[in-house]
Design an enzyme around this catalytic site. Structure first.
Site, PDB file in Angstrom:
ATOM      1  N   CYS A  74      23.945 -80.447  -8.825  1.00 48.60           N
ATOM      2  CA  CYS A  74      23.204 -79.121  -9.046  1.00 48.60           C
ATOM      3  C   CYS A  74      21.671 -79.242  -9.397  1.00 48.60           C
ATOM      4  O   CYS A  74      20.986 -78.870  -8.644  1.00 48.60           O
ATOM      5  CB  CYS A  74      24.162 -78.162  -9.862  1.00 48.60           C
ATOM      6  SG  CYS A  74      25.752 -77.950  -9.340  1.00 48.60           S
ATOM      7  N   HIS A 135      19.985 -72.644 -12.991  1.00 48.05           N
ATOM      8  CA  HIS A 135      20.341 -73.684 -13.599  1.00 48.05           C
ATOM      9  C   HIS A 135      19.212 -74.723 -13.791  1.00 48.05           C
ATOM     10  O   HIS A 135      19.323 -76.026 -13.461  1.00 48.05           O
ATOM     11  CB  HIS A 135      21.477 -74.377 -12.844  1.00 48.05           C
ATOM     12  CG  HIS A 135      22.536 -75.309 -13.548  1.00 48.05           C
ATOM     13  ND1 HIS A 135      23.330 -76.154 -12.968  1.00 48.05           N
ATOM     14  CD2 HIS A 135      22.238 -75.865 -14.546  1.00 48.05           C
ATOM     15  CE1 HIS A 135      23.672 -76.797 -13.885  1.00 48.05           C
ATOM     16  NE2 HIS A 135      23.270 -76.737 -15.073  1.00 48.05           N
TER      17      HIS A 135
END
Length: 583
Positions: A74, A135
């Protein structure tokens, strides 16, 4: 002549004239799903999963069949998406086991000297918003500095999760009870603190006759209660599973199953506020990452268990966003892009039940940097009137291409003081050219280069060379089930000398490596790619590896919506998810 000049002046100053000038800059909606497998969508060959809204987007736009993520995890993938650069250039990589930012208590994050497409578009007059997963870091020195907040990277508005979903986030049956208890404990602390302060002031002014030992015991009680309260909340649920609106924490710990509906509401509201445009909306889904929080309206609606239910809820959300674009009358003036940050997670299981995505015919999955299943992602682009509907492109493209493409359509230019690895997709999308600008693409596992592909300008072949591949475990498996994620280096990888070679046009599943005996061009391909890798590595300027060196959690960086450690809050109220709307 004077009349003509006056008429043109009036035209340019009129609302209609302003609209004509503005139409050169489309609204932009980018949708990025978390951990979606390319084989999970109907438009990419799945006939058992219902994704009608995404399939409609494919019919109405251009389908990129050879679309590649810059990383199979990610954090680095999203860094490359935002900047148009391999994550090794920004330092959003690791030479250790963990390859993503591991907690909101870590000071790691996208360096502030990196330029995102949001920053480019903001300078072009765009209103910009990020709704959903970030993130890319949050704090550096204190829990309130928000040095890596999306606002520092060109976004005007943020609502969503600064971290990522993971197992502790859902389900949480004790959350409501803890919120109620937490409020009462904090009230108790405040009362004792007021009493201790009053007693101390009374003692000093000789108005109250109390022993200092009693006053100190009240202060000690406050510290002990705070310590034991903090110690009882060791689960990352309380410190990483939270939602923010702008700089304010709204839900800690978050009620994960309702987050998606709130995100859609926030995105719709943003588009309505800025319907006159131009606007940039990045809708970063929390779906379909484990633990797959799904509303009751969708549980049991698919043939593929909780994962399938979550995918179908995600598709419903796509439909809500597309409907909003239509309702606001900006359909023909909005470029829509849809993708996933990397391949589906093969090793995601509960017992023997698969709760990760399906990558179709492609080998490997999330965490596997070289194998196609980890980095081949769906790519859909719609812009009515500007891009042909139903067009399918088989040429290699990259998620990094979004950066220069948005620069081009917004009238901006890419930075000239750094290497931009993406290419402007518009000529390919519009049919002005037939070949991709990517002759070579390089595939990293953390800080380690594992593979590279070559698409010669005079050939239809797409050669893939693997220098390192993960060791699947247990033996005979097609994933790394014993370690949950495949490793990038050490004993759990195989170093290939000579490297493995595949032609993806003939063997997209990478099932049979070519040899000098089976492929006459073997030596030429291996040497050409080796030379390209050598030149590529020369262009890499060493920078600090954020996820290697700064990825340790610190108590003082953990976000808190109250007075630390009393950090439980819910300002969203009893928000109803989807109600009884038709799915």
């Amino acid at each position: 002549i004077l009349a003509i000049a006056l008429s043109w002046t009036c035209f340019l100053l009129s609302p209609c004239g302003a609209q004509e000038v503005h139409e050169d800059k489309p609204n932009i909606v980018l949708m990025i799903v978390d951990d979606l497998g390319i084989g999970d969508l109907g438009c990419f060959g799945n006939d058992t999963m219902r994704t009608p809204n995404i399939d409609r987007l494919a019919r109405e736009g251009v389908q990129l069949k050879h679309h590649i993520s810059a990383a199979s995890m990610c954090t680095p993938s999203r860094a490359a998406f935002l900047t148009g650069r391999y994550p090794i250039r920004s330092g959003m990589v690791s030479n250790r086991v963990s390859r993503v930012i591991s907690t909101l208590g870590a000071p790691a994050g996208l360096p502030r000297n990196e330029t995102t497409f949001a920053a480019l578009l903001k300078r072009q007059g765009y209103s910009t918003a990020l709704i959903g997963k970030w993130h890319e870091g949050l704090n550096c020195d204190s829990r309130h500095d928000h040095c890596h907040h999306p606002y520092n990277y060109g976004f005007d508005y943020f609502y969503g999760m600064p971290f990522t979903l993971f197992e502790p986030c859902w389900p949480d049956p004790s959350r409501d009870t803890e919120l109620a208890i937490g409020g009462k404990v904090w009230l108790c602390i405040q009362l004792v603190a007021v009493a201790a302060l009053t007693a101390a002031l009374g003692k000093l002014s000789r108005l109250i006759c109390l022993p200092w030992s009693f006053i100190f015991s009240m202060i000690l009680f406050i510290f002990l209660l705070g310590y034991f309260w903090f110690s009882s909340y060791k689960s990352p649920l309380y410190w990483d599973c939270l939602l923010m609106r702008e700089h304010e924490i709204t839900d800690q710990p978050m009620k994960a199953e309702r987050a998606g509906s709130i995100m859609v509401r926030e995105a719709t509201s943003f588009m309505e506020r800025h319907r006159e445009g131009p606007f940039l909306l990045v809708f970063s889904f929390l779906h379909v990452h484990v633990p797959l929080p799904t509303t009751t309206e969708f549980i049991g609606t698919s043939k593929h268990g909780l994962y399938g239910d979550n995918v179908q809820e995600m598709d419903f959300m796509v439909g809500k966003l597309l409907d909003a674009i239509d309702d606001f009358g900006v359909r023909n003036h909005t470029l829509v892009y849809f993708t996933s940050d990397h391949g589906g997670h093969l090793e995601a299981r509960v017992g023997h039940a698969q709760v990760g995505g399906w990558n179709g015919i492609y080998k490997g999955g999330k965490g596997m940097a070289g194998w196609e299943g980890g980095i081949r992602v769906p790519g859909l682009v719609r812009w009515p009137g500007r891009l042909p509907a139903g067009k399918v492109i088989e040429e290699p493209t990259s998620m990094m291409d979004v950066f220069p493409t948005l620069a081009a359509v917004s009238g901006s230019t890419v930075p000239q003081d750094r290497v931009i690895d993406g290419q402007d997709l518009m000529p390919l999308l519009q049919g002005d050219v037939e070949r991709s600008e990517h002759e070579f693409l390089f595939h990293y596992c953390g800080a380690f280069l594992h593979a590279a592909r070559w698409h010669p300008k005079d050939s239809e072949a797409v050669w893939k060379v693997h220098y390192v591949t993960p060791v699947f475990q247990p033996p005979g498996a097609q994933g790394c089930y014993e370690t949950q994620y495949c490793r990038c280096s050490g004993k759990l990888v195989t170093y290939h000398d000579p490297p493995l070679l595949f032609d993806l046009t003939r063997d997209p599943s990478e099932s049979t490596p070519l040899t000098p005996d089976t492929e006459p061009s073997y030596n030429v391909v291996i040497q050409t790619v080796a030379n390209a890798v050598k030149e590529h590595k020369k262009s890499i300027i060493p920078v600090r590896h954020q996820i290697s060196e700064l990825n340790q959690g610190n108590v003082w960086l953990k976000p808190c919506c109250g007075v630390f450690p009393f950090c439980l809050c819910d300002t969203e109220g009893n928000t109803s998810p989807w109600g009884h709307e038709e799915k």
